[in-house]
Enzyme design. Structure first.
Site, PDB file in Angstrom:
ATOM      1  N   LYS A 240      49.302  69.486  15.859  1.00 54.59           N
ATOM      2  CA  LYS A 240      49.151  69.962  17.240  1.00 54.59           C
ATOM      3  C   LYS A 240      47.919  70.851  17.351  1.00 54.59           C
ATOM      4  O   LYS A 240      47.376  71.295  16.335  1.00 54.59           O
ATOM      5  CB  LYS A 240      50.407  70.726  17.653  1.00 54.59           C
TER       6      LYS A 240
ATOM      7  N   ARG B 201      63.870  80.784  21.890  1.00 54.97           N
ATOM      8  CA  ARG B 201      62.647  80.327  22.546  1.00 54.97           C
ATOM      9  C   ARG B 201      62.967  78.954  23.142  1.00 54.97           C
ATOM     10  O   ARG B 201      63.430  78.874  24.257  1.00 54.97           O
ATOM     11  CB  ARG B 201      61.502  80.306  21.527  1.00 54.97           C
TER      12      ARG B 201
ATOM     13  N   TYR C 203      26.111  96.749  19.004  1.00 54.52           N
ATOM     14  CA  TYR C 203      26.732  97.314  20.207  1.00 54.52           C
ATOM     15  C   TYR C 203      27.581  98.540  19.877  1.00 54.52           C
ATOM     16  O   TYR C 203      28.339  98.539  18.900  1.00 54.52           O
ATOM     17  CB  TYR C 203      27.637  96.279  20.872  1.00 54.52           C
TER      18      TYR C 203
ATOM     19  N   MET D  68      28.479  87.956  20.403  1.00 53.90           N
ATOM     20  CA  MET D  68      28.868  86.616  20.830  1.00 53.90           C
ATOM     21  C   MET D  68      28.337  85.539  19.880  1.00 53.90           C
ATOM     22  O   MET D  68      29.055  84.593  19.525  1.00 53.90           O
ATOM     23  CB  MET D  68      28.369  86.354  22.256  1.00 53.90           C
TER      24      MET D  68
HETATM   25  C1  LIG Z   1      54.129  74.335  15.052  1.00 63.54           C
HETATM   26  C2  LIG Z   1      55.469  73.964  14.611  1.00 63.54           C
HETATM   27  C3  LIG Z   1      55.744  73.749  13.244  1.00 63.54           C
HETATM   28  C4  LIG Z   1      54.748  74.036  12.165  1.00 63.54           C
HETATM   29  O1  LIG Z   1      54.845  75.397  11.842  1.00 63.54           O
HETATM   30  P1  LIG Z   1      53.980  76.071  10.654  1.00 63.54           P
HETATM   31  O2  LIG Z   1      54.411  77.470  10.654  1.00 63.54           O
HETATM   32  O3  LIG Z   1      52.549  75.914  11.073  1.00 63.54           O
HETATM   33  O4  LIG Z   1      54.288  75.309   9.432  1.00 63.54           O
HETATM   34  C5  LIG Z   1      56.994  73.291  12.904  1.00 63.54           C
HETATM   35  N1  LIG Z   1      57.941  73.084  13.841  1.00 63.54           N
HETATM   36  C6  LIG Z   1      57.724  73.301  15.158  1.00 63.54           C
HETATM   37  C7  LIG Z   1      58.818  73.069  16.137  1.00 63.54           C
HETATM   38  C8  LIG Z   1      56.489  73.756  15.579  1.00 63.54           C
HETATM   39  O5  LIG Z   1      56.275  73.980  16.877  1.00 63.54           O
END
Ligand SMILES: *Cc1c(COP(=O)(O)O)cnc(C)c1O
Length: 354
Positions: free
Chosen positions: A33, A129, A250, A298
């Site tokens: 992702k 969540r 800066y 930047m």
């Molecule tokens: C992003 C995600 C993972 C991967 O988690 P990591 O901590 O990067 O290994 C696994 N399960 C779900 C539901 C996620 O959203």
């Protein structure tokens, strides 16, 4: 050409995937992702296609990009569909999807699928969540198993604190899930990277490694044999001598207490390098560890070159082989995930497995 680049070692990615799968002992969806945590989702999925059991992404758009690039492996939508209309595409592309709330369930029950869909039912075991209520596991599992659009069901949950080795909550979350299953035989998926590395007594059928694939160990102490995948690099573009009392950058945050050499590096917060890091944050110039002095700008940052002969053109490693991204994340008060996801503007160079 501006020398800022991210060099992505796809052999290291493959190594880390195989390690994750071996440590876990089951099958593993490679989590790609958010553009593979900033590494390039198509390149990473392509490099893993021959070895990975499947992939996981956040949404339909991310899955479509992988299918368009020729990835034919299973792809799980970790947050499922955001509206009922997406189900037709899920069906068409043969995607797997999470169902984590009751509207998604209703959409699915009303959907006429061309082929039975693979559904991962996600339950809330304490993170509060995403996830359906655990008390309804048996009921919802039975209901879904009877839905004509549904082919196979996997039950999943997600840990809130698996990266804390001494925290009892991870075992408690797993125990709550097992109690709710009460003998229902269904494949399980519970482990993210921290679950795989830190909780060998918690397994399930499918692991979901993300951050560990990219070589950043989520557990304190590290030492699991992961190889860094991204090396963030640039070069020295100018050198200047400072006298005692001269300030750099800066806000004049850093002031030289003695004569010193300072190198200017083509890397800044517009590339995703964190602006918040303090003076003293490590980096490597010409193979030698040194420190950032002055605020990150930047497009540029400044480094202490006192006592080293690096000049214009000297290679700089911001993180990678010698500077763990975890170390920079700690200096920035964040986690490696965020730094990796933020990398942009730089050129991406891919090292392909032999
Ligand atoms: C992003 C995600 C993972 C991967 O988690 P990591 O901590 O990067 O290994 C696994 N399960 C779900 C539901 C996620 O959203």
């Amino acid at each position: 050409m501006r020398p800022a680049k991210a060099v992505i070692d796809l052999a290291a990615l493959r190594h880390n995937y195989s390690l994750a799968r071996r440590i876990h002992g089951g099958k593993a969806l490679a989590v790609v992702k958010a553009n593979a945590y900033g590494h390039g989702a198509v390149a990473c999925a392509t490099a893993l296609a021959g070895v990975a059991d499947g992939f996981a992404v956040a949404c339909l758009e991310e899955a479509e990009a992988l299918r368009a690039a020729g990835i034919e492996s299973p792809i799980l939508l970790l947050e499922g569909v955001f509206e009922a209309a997406e189900l037709a595409r899920v069906d068409e592309l043969g995607l797997w999807m999470v169902v984590h709330q009751s509207e998604q369930l209703a959409w699915l029950e009303a959907f006429a699928a061309a082929r039975p869909l693979t559904v991962w039912l996600k339950f809330n075991t304490g993170m509060n969540r995403a996830g359906l209520p655990l008390a309804r596991l048996a009921e919802l599992h039975a209901k879904l198993a009877a839905a004509p659009a549904v082919g196979s069901i996997t039950v999943m949950t997600h840990f809130a604190r698996a990266d804390e080795p001494d925290c009892e909550e991870t075992m408690a979350q797993f125990a709550r899930l097992e109690a709710a299953l009460a003998g229902i035989r269904v494949p399980l998926s519970v482990c993210n990277s921290a679950g795989i590395l830190g909780w060998p007594s918690i397994r399930g059928d499918w692991a979901r490694p993300g951050i560990m694939l990219y070589g950043a160990d989520p557990m304190p102490g590290e030492g699991h044999g992961l190889r860094p995948v991204m090396q963030l690099e640039s070069r020295v573009m100018a050198v200047r001598d400072l006298a005692a009392g001269d300030a750099v950058g800066y806000g004049a945050r850093f002031v030289a207490t003695a004569p010193m050499r300072v190198g200017l590096v083509a890397m800044g917060y517009a590339d995703g390098y964190p602006r918040v890091v303090p003076d003293g944050t490590p980096l490597c110039v010409g193979g030698r560890r040194t420190r950032i002095v002055g605020r990150v700008s930047m497009d540029m940052l400044t480094v202490d070159l006192t006592g080293c002969d690096a000049g214009v053109g000297a290679p700089v490693e911001l993180w990678g082989a010698t500077i763990p991204v975890n170390e920079i994340a700690a200096a920035a008060g964040t986690i490696a995930y965020e730094l990796l996801c933020n990398v942009k503007r730089v050129r991406f160079e891919y090292i392909h497995p032999a």
